[in-house]
Design a protein around this motif. Structure first.
Motif, PDB file in Angstrom:
ATOM      1  N   GLY A   1       0.969  -1.273   0.398  1.00  0.00           N
ATOM      2  CA  GLY A   1      -0.217   0.144   0.517  1.00  0.00           C
ATOM      3  C   GLY A   1       1.302   1.214   0.480  1.00  0.00           C
ATOM      4  N   SER A   2       0.065   2.056  -0.266  1.00  0.00           N
ATOM      5  CA  SER A   2       1.116   3.574  -0.332  1.00  0.00           C
ATOM      6  C   SER A   2       1.591   4.329   1.753  1.00  0.00           C
ATOM      7  CB  SER A   2       0.110   4.982  -0.633  1.00  0.00           C
ATOM      8  OG  SER A   2      -0.069   4.242  -2.467  1.00  0.00           O
ATOM      9  N   ARG A   3       2.455   4.561   1.310  1.00  0.00           N
ATOM     10  CA  ARG A   3       2.824   5.026   2.432  1.00  0.00           C
ATOM     11  C   ARG A   3       4.226   6.196   2.826  1.00  0.00           C
ATOM     12  NH1 ARG A   3       7.564   1.264   2.366  1.00  0.00           N
ATOM     13  NH2 ARG A   3       7.614  -0.464   0.944  1.00  0.00           N
ATOM     14  N   ALA A   4       4.181   7.178   3.149  1.00  0.00           N
ATOM     15  CA  ALA A   4       5.265   8.312   2.919  1.00  0.00           C
ATOM     16  C   ALA A   4       5.953   7.557   2.517  1.00  0.00           C
ATOM     17  CB  ALA A   4       5.024   9.458   4.171  1.00  0.00           C
ATOM     18  N   ALA A   5       6.918   9.373   1.451  1.00  0.00           N
ATOM     19  CA  ALA A   5       8.215   8.364   1.028  1.00  0.00           C
ATOM     20  C   ALA A   5       9.278   8.893   2.557  1.00  0.00           C
ATOM     21  CB  ALA A   5       8.775   9.420  -0.309  1.00  0.00           C
ATOM     22  N   GLY A   6       8.867   9.766   2.821  1.00  0.00           N
ATOM     23  CA  GLY A   6      10.324  10.568   3.635  1.00  0.00           C
ATOM     24  C   GLY A   6      10.008   9.481   5.491  1.00  0.00           C
TER      25      GLY A   6
ATOM     26  N   ALA B   1      12.224   6.683  -6.383  1.00  0.00           N
ATOM     27  CA  ALA B   1      11.440   6.250  -5.442  1.00  0.00           C
ATOM     28  C   ALA B   1      10.075   6.959  -4.988  1.00  0.00           C
ATOM     29  CB  ALA B   1      12.960   5.404  -3.922  1.00  0.00           C
ATOM     30  N   GLY B   2       9.011   6.380  -4.715  1.00  0.00           N
ATOM     31  CA  GLY B   2       7.509   6.536  -4.044  1.00  0.00           C
ATOM     32  C   GLY B   2       6.647   5.260  -4.746  1.00  0.00           C
ATOM     33  N   PRO B   3       5.292   6.230  -4.190  1.00  0.00           N
ATOM     34  CA  PRO B   3       4.345   4.853  -4.212  1.00  0.00           C
ATOM     35  C   PRO B   3       3.646   5.128  -5.320  1.00  0.00           C
ATOM     36  CG  PRO B   3       3.453   7.410  -2.936  1.00  0.00           C
ATOM     37  CD  PRO B   3       5.125   7.190  -3.733  1.00  0.00           C
ATOM     38  N   ASP B   4       3.181   4.276  -5.282  1.00  0.00           N
ATOM     39  CA  ASP B   4       2.064   3.472  -6.781  1.00  0.00           C
ATOM     40  C   ASP B   4       0.860   2.587  -6.550  1.00  0.00           C
ATOM     41  OD1 ASP B   4       2.793   1.087  -5.753  1.00  0.00           O
ATOM     42  OD2 ASP B   4       3.280   0.897  -8.205  1.00  0.00           O
TER      43      ASP B   4
END
Length: 387
Positions: free
Chosen positions: A340-345, A372-375
């Protein structure tokens, strides 16, 4: 002059033209263009020619240029019969030009064939066509026998001098290439020696220290387990076991770094499969597999470790998909989880000490990129480094 001199080809380094800079190439094209235009102008100015005759003359000059270029290529490849066939075709074209009234073009072709034959063919194969070309030239010239003898002798001498000059240039190029290869080998040996020295230092200091820590932590664990059960005892035991696990992971990392320094790394695809052994992960390798440079291989390994550490930390139990793609000039690593999506920080730093920020800097130093990042499904880390 020994027998090998008569039967051997000039070296390919001698026959290969050195790459010219743009100004020199432009100047050479201008000079040859001016010579050709001058010859054609002189030829067509000698008498009235019908338009179709002028067209045939231009087409013939273009065909001769194509054959001359092909002759240079076949001699570079040391193809004797093809080279002789093209040379005879050029001399036949010179005879046709003479019969058509283009005497200047015919003289240029005969003289050019004589000189280039001596320059680019084995001498035993170059002498007969050279003699034929010079006899034909002498037959059409009427400047007197002395002038003709001096001219033909000068052409022979010029062709042989060009041959010697080309051989000298080829020998210099071979020596230069050998010197560069020797310097590269010397630099590689020096780099390998320095990396081996660093590997020994790391092994003597860090690896021994971590091994000693693991021994002491194991001894501490055994002593703590002998104590009566209790909350404080269980907390201390948990910390000691965690510290021992961290020391064990650090020792494994150190051994991998030592292997990398010594050039003894396992293939990247095998490393990735070992990295996710026992986990719900899929490893897909595409492209033509080949050994990678040490820096590129280390970048791929470190990014894979960091991405997996972050996935375990922020999305425990999520499915993982690792794709390693070999491109002609690069290698691409994609690590995707289904958590699942989550913060890149939250991915800036992890417990391994190799945050994605550091990995991005490592990739940029190699001329690559890291994104790097959510999809839609989870989080994706994509690394691309040149090879």
């Amino acid at each position: 002059m020994n027998r090998g001199t008569w039967t051997s080809w000039p070296s390919r380094e001698a026959l290969r033209r050195e790459p010219s800079t743009r100004p020199r190439a432009a100047l050479r094209s201008f000079v040859w263009g001016a010579v050709l235009i001058g010859l054609l102008w002189k030829t067509f100015a000698d008498g009235p020619f019908a338009p179709w005759q002028i067209a045939v003359g231009l087409v013939g000059a273009a065909v001769c240029g194509v054959m001359a270029r092909a002759f240079f290529r076949t001699t570079l490849d040391h193809r004797l019969w093809a080279s002789l066939g093209l040379l005879l075709a050029l001399m036949a074209a010179a005879y046709g030009a003479e019969e058509a009234g283009a005497g200047a073009l015919a003289v240029l072709l005969w003289c050019g064939c004589a000189v280039t034959a001596l320059e680019r063919l084995p001498l035993c194969a170059a002498v007969p066509p050279t003699m034929v070309a010079l006899v034909a030239y002498a037959a059409v010239k009427s400047d007197g026998w002395l002038t003709t003898v001096v001219t033909t002798g000068g052409l022979c001498l010029g062709g042989y001098v060009l041959r010697l000059d080309a051989e000298a240039r080829g020998s210099a190029q071979r020596l230069l290439a050998q010197e560069r290869a020797a310097r590269a080998a010397e630099a590689g040996a020096a780099a390998l020696a320095e990396r081996s020295r660093i590997a020994r230092e790391i092994h003597d200091v860090l690896a021994h220290s971590l091994s000693a820590q693991m021994v002491h932590l194991e001894a501490a664990r055994l002593l703590i387990e002998r104590e009566p059960p209790g909350g404080f005892r269980d907390q201390v035991l948990e910390r000691v076991v965690a510290a021992r696990s961290m020391a064990q992971d650090g020792l494994a990392e150190t051994r991998q770094a030592l292997s990398a320094l010594r050039g003894e790394m396992t293939p990247v695809e095998e490393f990735l499969r070992q990295l996710v052994a026992g986990e719900p992960a899929e490893v897909l390798v595409t492209g033509e597999r080949r050994p990678l440079a040490a820096e590129a291989s280390q970048a791929v390994r470190r990014v894979a470790q960091e991405a997996l550490t972050n996935a375990r930390k922020h999305a425990p139990g999520a499915g993982l998909r690792i794709r390693l793609e070999y491109l002609p000039d690069a290698v691409v690593l994609e690590v995707r989880d289904s958590g699942g999506s989550r913060a890149a920080g939250g991915l800036a730093v992890s417990g391994s000490g190799y945050g994605l920020l550091g990995m991005r800097e490592r990739a940029e130093l190699l001329g690559g990129t890291l994104e790097a990042g959510p999809d839609e499904e989870g989080f994706v880390v994509n690394l691309r480094v040149p090879t």
